[in-house]
Write an enzyme that holds these catalytic residues in place. Structure first.
Site, PDB file in Angstrom:
ATOM      1  N   CYS A 113     109.072  93.634  40.457  1.00 32.13           N
ATOM      2  CA  CYS A 113     107.871  94.042  39.712  1.00 32.13           C
ATOM      3  C   CYS A 113     106.584  93.836  40.514  1.00 32.13           C
ATOM      4  O   CYS A 113     105.537  94.373  40.149  1.00 32.13           O
ATOM      5  CB  CYS A 113     107.781  93.279  38.397  1.00 32.13           C
ATOM      6  SG  CYS A 113     109.251  93.488  37.407  1.00 32.13           S
ATOM      7  N   HIS A 263     100.824  93.567  35.777  1.00 32.37           N
ATOM      8  CA  HIS A 263     102.170  94.077  35.530  1.00 32.37           C
ATOM      9  C   HIS A 263     102.444  93.981  34.030  1.00 32.37           C
ATOM     10  O   HIS A 263     102.168  92.953  33.390  1.00 32.37           O
ATOM     11  CB  HIS A 263     103.193  93.258  36.319  1.00 32.37           C
ATOM     12  CG  HIS A 263     104.590  93.512  35.886  1.00 32.37           C
ATOM     13  ND1 HIS A 263     105.091  94.794  35.753  1.00 32.37           N
ATOM     14  CD2 HIS A 263     105.595  92.673  35.521  1.00 32.37           C
ATOM     15  CE1 HIS A 263     106.336  94.713  35.332  1.00 32.37           C
ATOM     16  NE2 HIS A 263     106.673  93.441  35.178  1.00 32.37           N
ATOM     17  N   ASN A 293     108.237  97.719  29.886  1.00 34.23           N
ATOM     18  CA  ASN A 293     108.165  97.184  31.247  1.00 34.23           C
ATOM     19  C   ASN A 293     108.844  98.165  32.206  1.00 34.23           C
ATOM     20  O   ASN A 293     110.058  98.367  32.140  1.00 34.23           O
ATOM     21  CB  ASN A 293     108.869  95.814  31.260  1.00 34.23           C
ATOM     22  CG  ASN A 293     108.846  95.140  32.609  1.00 34.23           C
ATOM     23  OD1 ASN A 293     108.599  95.769  33.636  1.00 34.23           O
ATOM     24  ND2 ASN A 293     109.115  93.844  32.620  1.00 34.23           N
TER      25      ASN A 293
HETATM   26  O1  UT7 Z   1     109.176  92.199  34.662  1.00 32.71           O
HETATM   27  C1  UT7 Z   1     109.848  91.007  34.886  1.00 32.71           C
HETATM   28  C2  UT7 Z   1     109.125  89.922  34.252  1.00 32.71           C
HETATM   29  N1  UT7 Z   1     109.667  89.659  32.941  1.00 32.71           N
HETATM   30  C3  UT7 Z   1     108.955  88.998  32.053  1.00 32.71           C
HETATM   31  O2  UT7 Z   1     107.819  88.684  32.289  1.00 32.71           O
HETATM   32  C4  UT7 Z   1     109.613  88.584  30.758  1.00 32.71           C
HETATM   33  C5  UT7 Z   1     109.060  87.253  30.339  1.00 32.71           C
HETATM   34  N2  UT7 Z   1     109.664  86.775  29.112  1.00 32.71           N
HETATM   35  C6  UT7 Z   1     109.373  87.270  27.901  1.00 32.71           C
HETATM   36  O3  UT7 Z   1     108.581  88.193  27.810  1.00 32.71           O
HETATM   37  C7  UT7 Z   1     109.975  86.623  26.679  1.00 32.71           C
HETATM   38  O4  UT7 Z   1     110.570  85.404  27.042  1.00 32.71           O
HETATM   39  C8  UT7 Z   1     111.035  87.529  25.972  1.00 32.71           C
HETATM   40  C9  UT7 Z   1     110.347  88.735  25.323  1.00 32.71           C
HETATM   41  C10 UT7 Z   1     112.057  88.018  26.992  1.00 32.71           C
HETATM   42  C11 UT7 Z   1     111.741  86.740  24.881  1.00 32.71           C
HETATM   43  O5  UT7 Z   1     110.784  86.246  23.947  1.00 32.71           O
HETATM   44  P1  UT7 Z   1     110.814  84.715  23.494  1.00 32.71           P
HETATM   45  O6  UT7 Z   1     109.762  84.539  22.506  1.00 32.71           O
HETATM   46  O7  UT7 Z   1     110.762  83.870  24.751  1.00 32.71           O
HETATM   47  O8  UT7 Z   1     112.198  84.612  22.798  1.00 32.71           O
HETATM   48  P2  UT7 Z   1     113.420  83.631  23.133  1.00 32.71           P
HETATM   49  O9  UT7 Z   1     114.106  84.056  24.382  1.00 32.71           O
HETATM   50  O10 UT7 Z   1     112.953  82.213  23.010  1.00 32.71           O
HETATM   51  O11 UT7 Z   1     114.383  83.911  21.925  1.00 32.71           O
HETATM   52  C12 UT7 Z   1     114.051  83.501  20.592  1.00 32.71           C
HETATM   53  C13 UT7 Z   1     115.130  84.008  19.658  1.00 32.71           C
HETATM   54  C14 UT7 Z   1     116.546  83.700  20.133  1.00 32.71           C
HETATM   55  O12 UT7 Z   1     117.318  83.445  19.004  1.00 32.71           O
HETATM   56  P3  UT7 Z   1     117.757  81.937  18.632  1.00 32.71           P
HETATM   57  O13 UT7 Z   1     118.534  81.449  19.824  1.00 32.71           O
HETATM   58  O14 UT7 Z   1     116.453  81.196  18.451  1.00 32.71           O
HETATM   59  O15 UT7 Z   1     118.556  82.107  17.413  1.00 32.71           O
HETATM   60  C15 UT7 Z   1     116.993  84.987  20.747  1.00 32.71           C
HETATM   61  O16 UT7 Z   1     118.386  85.174  20.721  1.00 32.71           O
HETATM   62  O17 UT7 Z   1     115.037  85.436  19.578  1.00 32.71           O
HETATM   63  C16 UT7 Z   1     116.318  85.997  19.837  1.00 32.71           C
HETATM   64  N3  UT7 Z   1     116.154  87.291  20.438  1.00 32.71           N
HETATM   65  C17 UT7 Z   1     116.059  88.417  19.709  1.00 32.71           C
HETATM   66  N4  UT7 Z   1     116.081  88.628  18.392  1.00 32.71           N
HETATM   67  C18 UT7 Z   1     115.955  89.904  17.966  1.00 32.71           C
HETATM   68  C19 UT7 Z   1     116.053  87.604  21.755  1.00 32.71           C
HETATM   69  N5  UT7 Z   1     115.894  88.932  21.887  1.00 32.71           N
HETATM   70  C20 UT7 Z   1     115.907  89.464  20.642  1.00 32.71           C
HETATM   71  C21 UT7 Z   1     115.782  90.760  20.146  1.00 32.71           C
HETATM   72  N6  UT7 Z   1     115.804  90.936  18.808  1.00 32.71           N
HETATM   73  N7  UT7 Z   1     115.622  91.843  20.947  1.00 32.71           N
END
Ligand code: UT7
Length: 336
Positions: A113, A263, A293
């Site tokens: 990225c 980005h 993204n």
């Molecule tokens: O371009 C490369 C650079 N990439 C980035 O900059 C990405 C950086 N990271 C992020 O933007 C965020 O961490 C994400 C959008 C990827 C995830 O958001 P988050 O608030 O950090 O969520 P999390 O990973 O802490 O997950 C929270 C909950 C989990 O469930 P449990 O374990 O708490 O029951 C996940 O399984 O949300 C769940 N979850 C979803 N639920 C519904 C993860 N993805 C989804 C989804 N729909 N699509």
């Protein structure tokens, strides 16, 4: 050193019809509500079979047209992509042929990225130190090739698209501000992993020799696996840090910057960086809602959309800030 440059033209391309968040709930345990509140994304464009080079060609053609130059005047084509169609010929050579840019030499860069800003910086160095007058930079990405559509944690985030810039030496101006800063942290490489080629099983190996990649804890095959929270922490720290670095090098304060084009990964990352930098959120350009993204293509797509909408004017000071796979990060300050 007195050196003047100009972003002579920009172009971008988003493929196919856009895919709304709700469509993912048809086959995954997810919702529009989760995706939009956690990321700011409502829809993304996904290639309907169009190869990466074709998307790059659309963006490049638009940028060359906007620059008002003949493709034969381009001295160098640099492409950033993490999702090429071929290992060889490289994508920049395909574009050279398609554009008729017969006087350009070509190379591709993969810095995930962060790729576009790295290409911009390399282009600037060629313009400063050689007799090249025009560099075409193209970032073209088909993340849909890498994404695992059964992994709700990553597949909802990514989209496809391409952006391009013609960056040129400006013979009329005296000097134009430019600064760049880059960094990397290979320790965090496992936070975004996707396999290129597995080790070969060739005729000269013992049959029982195991063939596997063991470098990372979570080998993900050819699909991308991302530790979202790890990358989130990295991005919210390194993005404002990089912006502060280029501001310090340019001896400018953040108030003197017209817009930051970061980005596009997550709106919460952008808002957190805006807060830490003490800038109004409107200065932090976000097009996440409509494109998700698109890896290295995200910054030049946003730049082109802002320019064509008349929201960026000549003489404005811009900062581009990138972060991603590697993990890598950086920022650059330039004038439009
Ligand atoms: O371009 C490369 C650079 N990439 C980035 O900059 C990405 C950086 N990271 C992020 O933007 C965020 O961490 C994400 C959008 C990827 C995830 O958001 P988050 O608030 O950090 O969520 P999390 O990973 O802490 O997950 C929270 C909950 C989990 O469930 P449990 O374990 O708490 O029951 C996940 O399984 O949300 C769940 N979850 C979803 N639920 C519904 C993860 N993805 C989804 C989804 N729909 N699509």
């Amino acid at each position: 050193m007195n050196f003047a440059y100009k972003i002579l033209g920009t172009g971008s391309y988003l493929p196919g019809p856009s895919v709304e968040n709700e469509r993912f709930s048809e086959f995954l345990d997810t919702s529009d509500e989760w995706i939009s509140t956690r990321t700011g994304i409502s829809r993304r464009h996904l290639s309907q079979g169009e190869p990466t080079w074709k998307m790059g060609l659309h963006a490049a053609t638009a940028a060359v047209e906007a620059a008002g130059i003949d493709a034969r005047e381009i001295g160098l084509i640099i492409v950033s992509t993490l999702t090429p169609d071929y290992t060889t010929p490289i994508l920049s050579c395909i574009l050279q042929k398609e554009l008729g840019a017969v006087n350009a030499f070509c190379f591709d860069v993969n810095e995930a990225c962060t790729g576009f800003i790295q290409c911009f910086d390399i282009a600037m160095r060629y313009l400063m130190t050689s007799d090249i007058r025009h560099v075409l930079i193209v970032s073209a990405e088909s993340l849909s090739k890498l994404v695992d559509y059964s992994d709700r944690r990553s597949c909802v985030l990514f989209g496809d698209g391409a952006g391009a810039v013609v960056l040129s030496r400006d013979l009329k101006s005296e000097n134009t501000p430019y600064e760049a800063f880059f960094g990397a942290d290979g320790e965090l490489g496992g936070a975004i992993v996707g396999e290129a080629f597995p080790p070969a099983r060739h005729p000269f190996m013992p049959e029982d020799m195991p063939v596997e990649l063991t470098r990372f804890d979570h080998p993900s095959g050819r699909h991308i696996a991302m530790q979202g929270q790890e990358v989130y922490r990295f991005a919210t720290t390194k993005m404002p840090f990089s912006v502060e670095k280029v501001l310090a090098r340019a001896n400018l304060s953040v108030d003197q910057i017209d817009r930051i084009i970061p980005h596009q990964a997550n709106d919460r990352i952008l808002q957190s960086a805006a807060k830490r930098l003490g800038i109004p959120s409107e200065k932090m350009v976000s097009h996440l809602r409509d494109m998700g993204n698109t890896s290295s293509a995200s910054i030049p797509i946003c730049l082109d959309q802002e320019v064509r909408a008349g929201r960026i004017k000549r003489g404005e000071k811009l900062i581009f800030a990138g972060f991603g796979g590697g993990l890598t990060y950086g920022a650059l300050l330039c004038e439009y």
